[in-house]
Scaffold this motif. Structure first.
Motif, PDB file in Angstrom:
ATOM      1  N   GLY A  19       0.925  -1.289  -0.158  1.00 13.76           N
ATOM      2  CA  GLY A  19      -0.465  -0.117   0.302  1.00 13.76           C
ATOM      3  C   GLY A  19       0.639   1.270   0.222  1.00 13.76           C
ATOM      4  N   LYS A  20       1.563   1.233   0.682  1.00 11.25           N
ATOM      5  CA  LYS A  20       3.091   2.787   1.062  1.00 11.25           C
ATOM      6  C   LYS A  20       3.344   2.712   0.049  1.00 11.25           C
ATOM      7  CE  LYS A  20       4.770   3.270   5.380  1.00 11.25           C
ATOM      8  NZ  LYS A  20       5.895   2.631   5.805  1.00 11.25           N
ATOM      9  N   ALA A  21       3.890   1.957  -0.676  1.00 19.47           N
ATOM     10  CA  ALA A  21       4.583   1.960  -1.768  1.00 19.47           C
ATOM     11  C   ALA A  21       3.811   2.715  -3.403  1.00 19.47           C
ATOM     12  CB  ALA A  21       5.968   1.326  -2.192  1.00 19.47           C
ATOM     13  N   VAL A 109      14.559   2.898   3.625  1.00 19.62           N
ATOM     14  CA  VAL A 109      14.277   1.032   3.894  1.00 19.62           C
ATOM     15  C   VAL A 109      12.505   0.962   4.271  1.00 19.62           C
ATOM     16  CG1 VAL A 109      15.127  -0.861   3.540  1.00 19.62           C
ATOM     17  CG2 VAL A 109      16.766   0.863   2.653  1.00 19.62           C
ATOM     18  N   ARG A 110      11.938   1.057   3.628  1.00 23.18           N
ATOM     19  CA  ARG A 110      10.771   1.004   4.682  1.00 23.18           C
ATOM     20  C   ARG A 110       9.530   0.052   3.743  1.00 23.18           C
ATOM     21  NH1 ARG A 110       8.084   6.887   2.853  1.00 23.18           N
ATOM     22  NH2 ARG A 110       7.180   6.244   4.242  1.00 23.18           N
ATOM     23  N   SER A 111       9.444  -0.814   5.043  1.00 27.94           N
ATOM     24  CA  SER A 111       8.620  -1.855   4.943  1.00 27.94           C
ATOM     25  C   SER A 111       6.403  -1.634   4.502  1.00 27.94           C
ATOM     26  CB  SER A 111       8.145  -2.153   6.364  1.00 27.94           C
ATOM     27  OG  SER A 111       9.032  -2.915   6.997  1.00 27.94           O
ATOM     28  N   ALA A 124      -0.740   0.484  11.817  1.00 27.71           N
ATOM     29  CA  ALA A 124      -0.015   1.517  11.644  1.00 27.71           C
ATOM     30  C   ALA A 124       1.359   1.653  12.188  1.00 27.71           C
ATOM     31  CB  ALA A 124      -0.726   2.833  11.179  1.00 27.71           C
ATOM     32  N   GLY A 125       2.818   1.794  11.493  1.00 23.66           N
ATOM     33  CA  GLY A 125       3.748   2.008  12.297  1.00 23.66           C
ATOM     34  C   GLY A 125       4.161   0.793  12.610  1.00 23.66           C
ATOM     35  N   GLN A 126       3.649  -0.432  12.526  1.00 20.99           N
ATOM     36  CA  GLN A 126       4.018  -2.168  12.655  1.00 20.99           C
ATOM     37  C   GLN A 126       5.282  -3.095  12.447  1.00 20.99           C
ATOM     38  OE1 GLN A 126       3.689  -3.093  16.554  1.00 20.99           O
ATOM     39  NE2 GLN A 126       2.642  -0.734  15.620  1.00 20.99           N
ATOM     40  N   ASP A 128       9.217  -2.403  10.149  1.00 17.11           N
ATOM     41  CA  ASP A 128       9.914  -1.495  10.751  1.00 17.11           C
ATOM     42  C   ASP A 128      10.644  -0.932   9.581  1.00 17.11           C
ATOM     43  OD1 ASP A 128      10.478  -2.897  13.239  1.00 17.11           O
ATOM     44  OD2 ASP A 128      12.790  -3.871  11.762  1.00 17.11           O
ATOM     45  N   THR A 129      11.086   0.332   9.633  1.00 12.04           N
ATOM     46  CA  THR A 129      11.427   1.373   8.271  1.00 12.04           C
ATOM     47  C   THR A 129      12.751   1.335   8.850  1.00 12.04           C
ATOM     48  OG1 THR A 129       9.376   2.499   7.075  1.00 12.04           O
ATOM     49  CG2 THR A 129      11.679   3.686   7.873  1.00 12.04           C
ATOM     50  N   TYR A 130      13.759   1.938   8.285  1.00 14.35           N
ATOM     51  CA  TYR A 130      14.754   2.454   8.541  1.00 14.35           C
ATOM     52  C   TYR A 130      15.272   3.696   7.590  1.00 14.35           C
ATOM     53  CZ  TYR A 130      15.540  -2.286  10.569  1.00 14.35           C
ATOM     54  OH  TYR A 130      15.056  -3.302  11.238  1.00 14.35           O
ATOM     55  N   VAL A 287      -1.199  12.037   6.012  1.00 15.47           N
ATOM     56  CA  VAL A 287       0.049  12.776   5.061  1.00 15.47           C
ATOM     57  C   VAL A 287       1.329  12.858   6.348  1.00 15.47           C
ATOM     58  CG1 VAL A 287       0.853  13.644   3.270  1.00 15.47           C
ATOM     59  CG2 VAL A 287      -1.798  13.679   3.618  1.00 15.47           C
ATOM     60  N   GLU A 288       2.471  11.580   5.500  1.00 15.56           N
ATOM     61  CA  GLU A 288       3.604  12.035   5.928  1.00 15.56           C
ATOM     62  C   GLU A 288       4.341  13.164   4.874  1.00 15.56           C
ATOM     63  OE1 GLU A 288       5.627   8.490   6.783  1.00 15.56           O
ATOM     64  OE2 GLU A 288       3.465   7.704   8.062  1.00 15.56           O
ATOM     65  N   TRP A 289       5.037  14.010   5.495  1.00 13.63           N
ATOM     66  CA  TRP A 289       6.221  15.495   4.647  1.00 13.63           C
ATOM     67  C   TRP A 289       7.678  15.448   4.981  1.00 13.63           C
ATOM     68  CZ3 TRP A 289       7.070  19.614   7.550  1.00 13.63           C
ATOM     69  CH2 TRP A 289       6.378  20.991   8.262  1.00 13.63           C
ATOM     70  N   LEU A 299       6.265  11.913   1.674  1.00 10.20           N
ATOM     71  CA  LEU A 299       6.573  10.697   1.583  1.00 10.20           C
ATOM     72  C   LEU A 299       5.169   9.708   2.362  1.00 10.20           C
ATOM     73  CD1 LEU A 299       8.776  11.678   4.220  1.00 10.20           C
ATOM     74  CD2 LEU A 299       9.770  11.127   2.047  1.00 10.20           C
ATOM     75  N   GLN A 300       4.101   9.801   2.683  1.00 11.62           N
ATOM     76  CA  GLN A 300       3.128   8.814   2.846  1.00 11.62           C
ATOM     77  C   GLN A 300       1.873   9.662   2.831  1.00 11.62           C
ATOM     78  OE1 GLN A 300       3.834   6.067   6.158  1.00 11.62           O
ATOM     79  NE2 GLN A 300       2.401   5.083   5.305  1.00 11.62           N
ATOM     80  N   SER A 301       0.724   8.966   2.611  1.00 10.37           N
ATOM     81  CA  SER A 301      -0.470   9.387   1.989  1.00 10.37           C
ATOM     82  C   SER A 301      -1.436   7.894   2.441  1.00 10.37           C
ATOM     83  CB  SER A 301      -1.486  10.435   0.725  1.00 10.37           C
ATOM     84  OG  SER A 301      -2.460  11.299   1.523  1.00 10.37           O
TER      85      SER A 301
END
Ligand SMILES: Nc1ncnc2c1ncn2[C@@H]1O[C@H](COP(=O)(O)OP(=O)(O)OP(=O)(O)O)[C@@H](O)[C@H]1O
Ligand SMILES: [Mg+2]
Length: 869
Positions: A19-21, A109-111, A124-126, A128-130, A287-289, A299-301
């Motif tokens: 979903g995110k990508a 590097v984002r899940s 959400a946020g469960q 990992d993201t590096y 949204v993340e910006w 960065l995300q919506s």
């Protein structure tokens, strides 16, 4: 090519990107600014798991995993994750990643979770993201993201929701890091009430600082016209900046800490971008910006998941007055029905409040009771404006309080209601309710005598059910009387008195009010405490008993008491006490034992009281009575000297009479509620015993996790799924047993009103419950067993004070409770003992620490904690 370039992902590849990508790819295609990057598709994860033989290994591990054992779940998940990180990926993949990232700065590097997996918003946020990853370690971090598919929460979630563990997998997004000087998030609608405003949170550096909670971000609210309407700049001590494989926050220089992260123009630009996204996706967005040199990157919506169709707002605060305890499904099915059917619906029908009869009054959320704000608001409008005091309006969110406080009163309906009561339900009249209640209380105890003498184990199922039915009939009158006595008569009359004292005699601190409503005769809680104090004095007077009480653990003490002839005298007094007061407990919730079921609770209280200075509670009480009578006289004299003093004095006298009667009524009805609960508990414990014996449940106590309807249905042959139903409910109950969930719930959004810093002083606002100020040391008491630790002149901090807790009030210096208002038991008893009290301080047992020094202002309802202390 294995990797999918973000700017080239097509419609048909969305299933592979997560979903995110996928969303970001869609945004790039529509012209939004998104940092470039590529996706490691989920197929690559699948291939890795198969090629390495991990699928077989994982299946075998899960096969034998006992999900009931948290330690085992933790161990297995860790084992799986370690295997994933420990195996190299295929060469082709490593090579492609290497050439796509080489020499081009740092990477995120984002899940990117696959849509059907973890669809639940709470996820959400469960995974990992590096951030700030060097090119040569991108491959390793991709594997770490893969591994995070196997974190405990995700695995447990899939297990609970019967999603096959190996089915979906995970995609990974590798993206150029934005060299962010400012970052944040944005909601294109108020996530709580759906209002048309954009909310932006911002701080310096990378968004990590906000996500990890190390800073309180600035907050901007843009109205429908897109302009900043509200801005709150907070002190931002730290920030995280772009640096190789490094995520440690750095201290910001002093001068920058209080500078706004965004100017209004920038905030409005971001808000406009949000509105474009909302239009693009067709729903409000979360949204993340991040900003790099004045340019905003997205960065995300994703859709705001908290906005659901059911807009009903629920408050836990009203429950604080009456039902603050953690609640089991069985207890909710009992008391919940009595309150809904007999207090609310039947009462409203009699009063002609037809709009109140159709809606749900209460619900359980996180094992606590929430009231429907809509119903409460309606109730408020039947009562005059002045009755809507600060304390009562506090049941609602701050932003609704003004509207509700000023809403027009449906006065005619109120008057008609009184007439209807007089005709349809005469016992509801203020002149009669308390007398009718006394008659009922007496007859209830008489009616219960045969039941009390009965050996329940000898009854047939049908007979046991019949006992329940009979008992229920015997106590319904209680609810048919408290529906008037607790609300209209008690709150109504007391508010009038409070208000008259304020406006006629300038009693702003509530001191006069507090005087005229303490020292009232026949308070059952005080009576219980006096009996306890006498029992403690008896123990103190006998060296032998005193020594045993001091040295032995409670259970041990009880055993000695039984066996030792030297303690016979005391044993008799102890048992006599239990005969009269044994139905009490430290909570309404019937899952927990009553004093008679577990007398160690009484022993604990006695231990605490033993060391108290020799207090003659009876004498203290008599002095209180004298004080009250004197205060009444003085007040009436003063009122008499005012303009229209004669009629005012008369009115005051009459209303005060009822205010006092119904305050006691309110306090004492609890004594008889406890009598009902004690007997209900005994009855359902017998059901528990039977169900366990028949193998329908695993333990006797499991009965509390079934509703009464389910229990009776089981009796009639419907026992399937019972164990499966019990498990999650039990977990919920355990989890929220000692914790207070947020004050408000709407849809799946929860929220609270907050605490404020004033310079270095933390100011926490609650409800002023008993006047006076006090500075002293805190004693946090989480469970009733710890009550014995409370020392002289300490400030007792607890989650709620059921009458069972108040025995130690004679020795404490102040009281703070997480729930409760001015009429809660803790408040009533504090006023009785003249100790300042602040109630309804959410999170108090977590905010304060034992031994900490604080100042309590019972007049204002505030608590101050100075950082230097
Ligand atoms: N390319 C990037 N450049 C700078 N910061 C980034 C970048 N990607 C992500 N971040 C920061 O990292 C934060 C977390 O990233 P990410 O969205 O992947 O995970 P999450 O928000 O923790 O979980 P979820 O999977 O629910 O979105 C973002 O809010 C953002 O602040
Ligand atoms: Mg995110």
């Amino acid at each position: 090519m294995i990797l999918l370039e973000l700017s080239k992902v097509g419609e048909q590849e969305l299933g592979l990107t997560g979903g995110k990508a996928g969303n970001l790819a869609n945004m790039i295609a529509s012209g939004f600014d998104v940092p470039p990057g590529f996706v490691v598709p989920v197929t690559e994860y699948d291939r890795f798991i198969k090629d390495t033989g991990l699928d077989v290994k994982i299946s075998a591990l899960l096969e034998k995993l006992d999900f009931e054992d948290p330690a085992a779940v933790e161990r297995t998940c860790r084992q799986i994750r370690e295997s994933i990180v420990g195996h190299p990926a295929r060469d082709e993949l490593a090579k492609e990643i290497g050439s796509s990232t080489s020499g081009k700065g740092l990477w995120a590097v984002r899940s990117s979770a696959i849509a059907e997996d973890l669809a639940d918003a709470s996820f959400a946020g469960q995974q990992d993201t590096y951030l700030n990853v060097r090119p040569d370690s991108v491959m390793e971090h991709v594997r770490r993201c893969w591994a995070s598919y196997w974190n405990e929460r995700a695995v447990t979630y899939r297990h609970d929701n019967q999603v096959p563990q190996l089915r979906t997998g995970i995609a990974v997004l590798v993206q150029r890091m934005v060299t962010a000087d400012r970052s944040g998030i944005m909601f294109t609608r108020d996530p709580v009430d759906g209002k048309e405003e954009v909310i932006i949170e911002a701080s310096f550096g990378l968004g990590e600082a906000i996500a990890s909670g190390i800073v309180t971000p600035d907050r901007y609210v843009c109205g429908e016209n897109g302009k900043v309407r509200q801005r709150q700049v907070n002190r931002k001590q730290k920030a995280v900046f772009l640096a190789e494989n490094k995520m440690e926050p750095v201290e910001l220089e002093e001068a920058r800490q209080n500078v706004a992260a965004l100017n209004d123009h920038e905030a409005e630009g971001i808000a406009a971008l949000g509105k474009r996204l909302e239009t693009h996706f067709g729903t409000p967005q979360d949204v993340e910006w991040a900003m790099e040199g004045g340019k905003v990157f997205l960065l995300q919506s994703r859709p705001i998941t908290t906005l659901t169709k059911d807009r009903t707002l629920w408050t836990r605060a009203y429950g604080d007055e009456y039902w603050a305890d953690v609640t089991s499904p069985l207890f909710f099915s009992l008391l919940g029905e009595y309150l809904t059917e007999y207090v609310n619906r039947e009462g409203s029908r009699i009063m002609g409040y037809n709009d109140l009869t159709g809606k749900d009054l209460i619900m359980v959320h996180k094992a606590h009771i929430y009231f429907n704000c809509e119903v409460l608001e309606e109730v408020f409008t039947y009562n005059p404006k002045f009755s809507r005091t600060k304390e009562l309006l506090n049941y609602f969110p701050v932003k609704d309080q003004e509207r509700i406080g000023n809403a027009d009163t449906k006065l005619m309906k109120r008057v008609v209601a009184e007439v209807r009561i007089a005709v349809l339900d005469r016992d509801g009249m203020i002149t009669r309710t308390y007398k009718a209640y006394d008659r009922w209380a007496k007859s209830f105890l008489e009616e219960m005598a045969p039941y009390d003498a009965m050996d329940l184990t000898r009854l047939s199922d049908a007979q046991l059910h019949e006992e329940f039915r009979k008992m229920e009939q015997a106590f319904l009158k209680h609810y048919r009387l408290i529906r008037y006595g607790m609300v209209t008569h008690s709150i109504g009359m007391n508010l009038i008195i409070k208000r008259w004292l304020e406006s006629w005699l300038d009693d702003r601190s509530g001191e006069l009010y507090s005087k005229v409503i303490s020292g009232l005769k026949g308070n059952k809680t005080i009576e219980t405490n006096i009996a306890l104090a006498k029992l403690a004095a008896k123990a103190n007077a006998d060296h032998y008993v005193q020594d045993k009480l001091r040295t032995l653990p409670p259970a041990h003490f009880l055993k000695e008491m039984k066996d030792e002839s030297a303690m016979m005298d005391f044993e008799k007094a102890f048992n006599d006490f239990l005969k009269v007061y044994g139905q009490r407990s430290h909570t309404r919730e019937i899952y927990f034992p009553r004093w008679r079921d577990d007398p160690t609770m009484v022993v604990n209280i006695l231990k605490a009281l033993m060391d108290a200075p020799d207090l003659d509670l009876e004498k203290m009480e008599q002095e209180k009575v004298q004080e009250r009578l004197q205060a009444e006289k003085d007040i009436l004299d003063r009122i008499g000297r005012l303009e229209y003093g004669g009629p005012k004095k008369l009115a005051f006298k009459i209303v005060l009479h009822y205010a006092q009667i119904y305050l006691m009524f309110r306090e004492n009805q609890r004594f008889y509620l406890d009598h009902q609960l004690y007997r209900l508990r005994r009855l359902f414990m017998e059901y528990g015993r039977r169900f366990k014996e028949r193998g329908w449940v695993d333990s006797q106590m499991d009965i509390f996790f079934l509703s009464k309807e389910e229990i009776f249905a089981a009796e009639n042959g419907k026992q399937e799924d019972m164990k499966a139903k019990i498990e999650p409910r039990k977990k919920d109950f355990e989890r929220w047993k000692d914790k207070l969930p947020p004050k408000f719930v709407r849809g799946n959004a929860e929220f609270d009103d907050t605490i404020v810093w004033q310079g270095d002083v933390l100011k926490i606002t609650g409800t002023s419950a008993s006047p006076g100020t006090f500075t002293g040391l805190v004693r946090v008491v989480d469970t009733i067993e710890q009550l014995g630790q409370v020392g002289d002149d300490e400030i007792l901090v607890t989650s709620n004070t059921d009458p069972g807790w108040t025995a130690v009030f004679s020795k404490i210096g102040g009281l703070i409770t997480e729930t409760g208002g001015i009429l809660s038991h803790g408040a009533v008893v504090s006023r009785e003992y003249g100790i300042p009290a602040v109630t309804a301080v959410k999170g108090a047992t977590k905010i304060f620490k034992t031994g900490q020094r604080i100042t309590l202002d019972g007049n204002e309802g505030t608590i101050y904690v100075s950082e230097s202390d």
